[in-house]
Design an enzyme around this catalytic site. Sequence first.
Site, short mmCIF file in Angstrom:
data_model
loop_
_atom_site.label_atom_id
_atom_site.label_comp_id
_atom_site.label_asym_id
_atom_site.label_seq_id
_atom_site.Cartn_x
_atom_site.Cartn_y
_atom_site.Cartn_z
N CYS A 66 -2.88 -7.92 -6.68
CA CYS A 66 -3.81 -7.69 -5.59
C CYS A 66 -5.15 -8.35 -5.95
O CYS A 66 -5.66 -8.14 -7.05
CB CYS A 66 -3.99 -6.19 -5.36
SG CYS A 66 -5.26 -5.78 -4.15
N CYS A 103 8.68 -11.83 -4.72
CA CYS A 103 9.57 -10.75 -5.12
C CYS A 103 8.68 -9.59 -5.57
O CYS A 103 8.09 -9.64 -6.66
CB CYS A 103 10.47 -11.24 -6.25
SG CYS A 103 11.70 -10.05 -6.77
N CYS A 137 -8.01 -5.39 -6.47
CA CYS A 137 -8.03 -4.46 -7.61
C CYS A 137 -7.24 -4.97 -8.82
O CYS A 137 -7.23 -4.33 -9.86
CB CYS A 137 -7.51 -3.09 -7.19
SG CYS A 137 -5.75 -3.06 -6.81
#
Length: 182
Positions: free
Chosen positions: A141, A170, A144
């Site tokens: 991400c 995946c 974060c």
Amino acid sequence: MFRVVRPLLNTKKLIKMTTNTPSIQQQAINPNLTDDELRVMKYKGTERPFTSPFLEHETKPGFVGKYTCKNCDTLLYESSTMFDSGCGWPSFHTSAKGNLYPDVPNGHEITGKSGKIGLKDNNIIQYVDNSLGMQRIEVCCLNCDSHLGHIFKGEGWEKVLGKGKNDRYCINGISLNFEEEK
């Protein structure tokens, strides 16, 4: 007897490279994450294959919505980009359009909170992963830096699906939330 050990990297070049690279702000870990979610998202583990409830989203129509980071709720994928690859984990062919760090174009370097340099891909950051004796591309991400999974390139999915970038994201389903579109 002592011997001189030289660093593997040219640290002068590394310092110069990282000073011009935008950095992700450190984000707190969501206190509501379970031990299994922490193992995958913070410690880069992998959920067991074929255990994600999102796998049924790949094969059954009617699941329309957005997939967000379970730690910080940042938009990562849209249901229209999910497909059944048969690999045992949720698969997507494209990341969702994102507006985090708009001054850094996609495909350009950005420094994650881990201090590693990766490439921006909408609301995702891609890192080189040399674990397990092979080179892969890890995806985290962008907000974060939570571990999501890996990208596998050049498997021919663009021709099979007729869309996408010939990439297969995946993703550990345990790293995602699903927000159904109403």
